[in-house]
Motif scaffolding. Structure first.
Motif, mmCIF file in Angstrom:
data_model
loop_
_atom_site.group_PDB
_atom_site.id
_atom_site.type_symbol
_atom_site.label_atom_id
_atom_site.label_comp_id
_atom_site.label_asym_id
_atom_site.label_seq_id
_atom_site.Cartn_x
_atom_site.Cartn_y
_atom_site.Cartn_z
ATOM 1 N N LEU A 282 31.291 -15.647 36.955
ATOM 2 C CA LEU A 282 30.099 -16.196 36.312
ATOM 3 C C LEU A 282 29.554 -15.230 35.265
ATOM 4 N N ALA A 283 29.472 -13.953 35.624
ATOM 5 C CA ALA A 283 28.987 -12.955 34.664
ATOM 6 C C ALA A 283 29.920 -12.848 33.473
ATOM 7 N N MET A 284 31.227 -12.910 33.734
ATOM 8 C CA MET A 284 32.206 -12.832 32.659
ATOM 9 C C MET A 284 32.070 -14.010 31.705
ATOM 10 N N GLY A 285 31.835 -15.199 32.256
ATOM 11 C CA GLY A 285 31.650 -16.367 31.418
ATOM 12 C C GLY A 285 30.410 -16.261 30.548
ATOM 13 N N LEU A 286 29.302 -15.766 31.130
ATOM 14 C CA LEU A 286 28.064 -15.614 30.368
ATOM 15 C C LEU A 286 28.225 -14.589 29.250
ATOM 16 N N ILE A 287 28.854 -13.462 29.564
ATOM 17 C CA ILE A 287 29.034 -12.423 28.552
ATOM 18 C C ILE A 287 29.980 -12.894 27.447
ATOM 19 N N SER A 288 31.070 -13.571 27.826
ATOM 20 C CA SER A 288 32.019 -14.072 26.821
ATOM 21 C C SER A 288 31.350 -15.084 25.897
ATOM 22 N N CYS A 289 30.539 -15.968 26.478
ATOM 23 C CA CYS A 289 29.820 -16.956 25.674
ATOM 24 C C CYS A 289 28.841 -16.259 24.737
ATOM 25 N N MET B 177 31.297 -23.776 27.316
ATOM 26 C CA MET B 177 31.567 -22.594 28.127
ATOM 27 C C MET B 177 30.993 -22.746 29.529
ATOM 28 N N SER B 178 29.900 -23.495 29.672
ATOM 29 C CA SER B 178 29.358 -23.762 31.010
ATOM 30 C C SER B 178 30.335 -24.606 31.828
ATOM 31 N N ILE B 179 30.908 -25.623 31.189
ATOM 32 C CA ILE B 179 31.900 -26.468 31.871
ATOM 33 C C ILE B 179 33.122 -25.642 32.256
ATOM 34 N N ILE B 180 33.591 -24.834 31.331
ATOM 35 C CA ILE B 180 34.780 -24.014 31.575
ATOM 36 C C ILE B 180 34.530 -23.025 32.709
ATOM 37 N N THR B 181 33.374 -22.351 32.672
ATOM 38 C CA THR B 181 33.055 -21.373 33.710
ATOM 39 C C THR B 181 32.961 -22.039 35.075
ATOM 40 N N ALA B 182 32.303 -23.204 35.128
ATOM 41 C CA ALA B 182 32.188 -23.932 36.396
ATOM 42 C C ALA B 182 33.561 -24.340 36.924
ATOM 43 N N LEU B 183 34.442 -24.808 36.039
ATOM 44 C CA LEU B 183 35.796 -25.188 36.444
ATOM 45 C C LEU B 183 36.576 -23.981 36.946
ATOM 46 N N TYR B 184 36.478 -22.865 36.242
ATOM 47 C CA TYR B 184 37.193 -21.652 36.646
ATOM 48 C C TYR B 184 36.731 -21.180 38.014
ATOM 49 N N ILE B 185 35.404 -21.147 38.223
ATOM 50 C CA ILE B 185 34.879 -20.692 39.507
ATOM 51 C C ILE B 185 35.319 -21.639 40.626
ATOM 52 N N SER B 186 35.298 -22.931 40.349
ATOM 53 C CA SER B 186 35.681 -23.911 41.369
ATOM 54 C C SER B 186 37.149 -23.781 41.747
ATOM 55 N N VAL B 187 38.033 -23.776 40.742
ATOM 56 C CA VAL B 187 39.470 -23.697 41.015
ATOM 57 C C VAL B 187 39.823 -22.364 41.667
ATOM 58 N N GLY B 188 39.266 -21.272 41.133
ATOM 59 C CA GLY B 188 39.568 -19.956 41.690
ATOM 60 C C GLY B 188 39.093 -19.809 43.125
ATOM 61 N N THR B 189 37.856 -20.215 43.385
ATOM 62 C CA THR B 189 37.287 -20.069 44.729
ATOM 63 C C THR B 189 37.969 -21.000 45.724
ATOM 64 N N LEU B 190 38.114 -22.272 45.365
ATOM 65 C CA LEU B 190 38.748 -23.232 46.279
ATOM 66 C C LEU B 190 40.204 -22.867 46.548
ATOM 67 N N GLY B 191 40.906 -22.398 45.507
ATOM 68 C CA GLY B 191 42.294 -21.995 45.703
ATOM 69 C C GLY B 191 42.420 -20.824 46.658
ATOM 70 N N TYR B 192 41.511 -19.835 46.536
ATOM 71 C CA TYR B 192 41.537 -18.683 47.445
ATOM 72 C C TYR B 192 41.132 -19.099 48.858
ATOM 73 N N LEU B 193 40.121 -19.966 48.959
ATOM 74 C CA LEU B 193 39.724 -20.455 50.273
ATOM 75 C C LEU B 193 40.854 -21.236 50.939
ATOM 76 N N ARG B 194 41.577 -22.006 50.149
ATOM 77 C CA ARG B 194 42.637 -22.862 50.695
ATOM 78 C C ARG B 194 43.821 -22.056 51.205
ATOM 79 N N PHE B 195 44.227 -21.030 50.456
ATOM 80 C CA PHE B 195 45.461 -20.309 50.803
ATOM 81 C C PHE B 195 45.209 -18.897 51.322
ATOM 82 N N GLY B 196 44.000 -18.371 51.158
ATOM 83 C CA GLY B 196 43.671 -17.062 51.697
ATOM 84 C C GLY B 196 44.561 -15.954 51.149
ATOM 85 N N ASP B 197 44.991 -15.070 52.036
ATOM 86 C CA ASP B 197 45.823 -13.940 51.620
ATOM 87 C C ASP B 197 47.219 -14.363 51.176
#
Length: 482
Positions: free
Chosen positions: A92-99, A302-322
């Motif tokens: 989220l911070a990276m998205g805000l700074i990049s924008c 950039m708000s849409i992109i950041t939200a999509l990135y956070i969702s895919v990244g977080t859900l993917g890590y939650l789904r498959f873990g280590d």
């Protein structure tokens, strides 16, 4: 590392190629190359004054699609490198700074357009004029270095994308081939029996002839067909991937909130790789019918992109873990539905490779051919294309781990273009007009953050590559698909 669905598809398709980055002017024979490339028209086409422009909605679609590419597939592993809490917050911070840095670039470009009475100013021109406005006489005398620096990092970024694509192609094709005998129609029962095949570096070499044939296409209007095909295949694949990862989310309590600081630098590189699309904002603004609305469109996109990135990244890590892999496609079950996703992505990446390759080719080749006679221009053009595509293949073979090459490209070139240069540009552009101390401190902190990420991310990625090279006899990708 962008990087077209309308009746004007041949004109606008290139805007939507994934992971797209726009090239600066590379030679006098390529005037206004940014706008020409985005228009999907050859360099000799009429100028921007003759174009009708695009609507705010079209600009938003171009911006979102231009940011979504292979980088989003590596974000679940990036979350693992940061932690289930630190990862989303940092993204989220990276998205805000990049924008914010993109807005800085727009402000500076508008200032110089007004000052020099020009309709358009690309990234390289803006940095050059920013150095010319600097109080330092030495920087003013070497202002042309600004354009050279931007061109250099743009070439490194685009060639890095091409390397990432080759590793991605090899990893996914290798898994599809090794699992073909155990692939079923049942997606709820995941088979893990893989038939060993050749080393993934040999898969990279098998793609080389096809890549050579693709990059020999010099007509941009023909390449827009590849862009359209790539966008369709990747969009379908991403939708299927998202619907799979949200089906079963296990208990996340065992996942670390904050990961080791050493792996965090790898997260930084992958995140910057995903967000580094700053080169496309000025050409998109220039194409708008009402450019005054572009800052709002940029913030929304950039708000849409950041939200999509956070969702895919977080859900993917939650789904498959280590067990999450360098590309989330490598975690998909061995059933025909999800194997088809990998095949679709392979087709999409093959098509996108030519468009990403077009950017450094249009910077390097015109400069080289301008120094030889007309008789040798075409042979030199073809030779350079062959040499450049072979170089990307060689680099992919030398850096065959997808997660590390993503982080390396992002840290090495993405941080410079997206975080380091824009804040310094704001200082040089507006310093003589009286910048507040708060703005100067803010810009300095962002540039320092980018530089620290540049150094630490590059070092950590190279260190991981050296260690993996010493401990693994066989290729890279095999470790991702066990």
């Amino acid at each position: 590392m962008s990087m077209a669905k309308s009746a004007r598809a041949p004109q606008e398709a290139v805007d939507l190629n994934l992971d797209f980055r726009s090239p600066p002017e590379s030679a006098k024979k390529l005037p206004n190359k940014d706008s020409d490339f985005l228009d999907g028209s050859p360099s000799e086409s009429p100028g921007l004054e003759t174009t009708k422009g695009i609507t705010a909605f079209q600009t938003l679609v171009h911006l979102v699609k231009g940011n979504i590419g292979t980088g989003v597939l590596g974000l679940p592993l990036a979350m693992k490198n940061a932690g289930i809490l630190m990862g989303p917050l940092s993204l989220l911070a990276m998205g805000l700074i990049s924008c914010h840095c993109m807005h800085i670039l727009i402000r500076c470009a508008r200032r110089f357009c007004h000052r020099f009475n020009k309709p358009f100013m690309d990234y390289g021109d803006t940095v050059m004029h920013g150095l010319e406005a600097n109080p330092s006489a030495w920087l003013r005398n070497h202002a042309h270095w600004g354009r050279c620096i931007v061109s250099f990092f743009l070439i490194v970024t685009q060639m890095g994308f091409c390397c990432v694509y080759i590793v991605f192609l090899a990893d996914n094709l290798k898994q599809v081939v090794e699992a073909v005998n155990s692939t079923t129609n049942n997606c709820h029962y995941e088979t893990v029996i893989l038939t060993p095949t050749m080393d993934s570096r040999l898969y990279m070499l098998t793609f080389l002839p096809f890549l050579v044939l693709i990059v020999l296409i010099r007509n941009l209007r023909i390449l827009t067909v590849f862009s359209l095909l790539a966008n369709i295949t990747m969009l379908i694949s991403l939708i299927i991937i998202i619907q799979y990862i949200v089906q079963e989310i296990p208990d996340p309590h065992q996942l670390p909130l904050v990961a080791n600081w050493k792996t965090y630098s790898l997260f930084f590189g992958t995140a910057i790789f995903s967000f580094e699309s700053i080169g496309v904002v000025l050409p998109l603004e220039n194409k708008m019918k009402d450019a005054r609305r572009f800052p709002v469109i940029l913030s929304l996109g950039m708000s849409i992109i950041t939200a999509l990135y956070i969702s895919v990244g977080t859900l993917g890590y939650l789904r498959f873990g280590d067990d999450v892999k360098a590309s989330i496609t490598l975690n998909l079950p061995n059933c025909w539905l999800y194997q088809s996703v990998k095949i679709l992505y392979i087709i999409g990446i093959l098509c996108t490779y030519a468009l990403q390759f077009y950017v450094p080719a249009e910077i390097i080749i015109p400069f080289a051919t301008s120094h030889v006679s007309k008789r040798w221009a075409l042979p030199l053009d073809l030779f350079l294309r062959l040499a450049m595509v072979s170089l990307t293949c060689v680099l992919a073979i030398l850096i065959p781990r997808l997660d590390l090459v993503l982080s390396l490209v992002g840290s090495l070139s993405g941080s410079a273009l997206a975080l380091i240069i824009p804040p310094l540009l704001e200082i040089t552009t507006f310093y003589s007009e009286g910048l507040s101390h708060v703005t100067i401190v803010k810009d300095a902190l962002i540039s320092i953050l980018g530089f620290v990420g540049f150094v630490m991310g590059t070092y950590q990625a190279l260190d991981e590559l050296i260690q993996s090279g010493n401990s693994i006899t066989f290729s890279n990708s095999t470790i991702f698909i066990q």
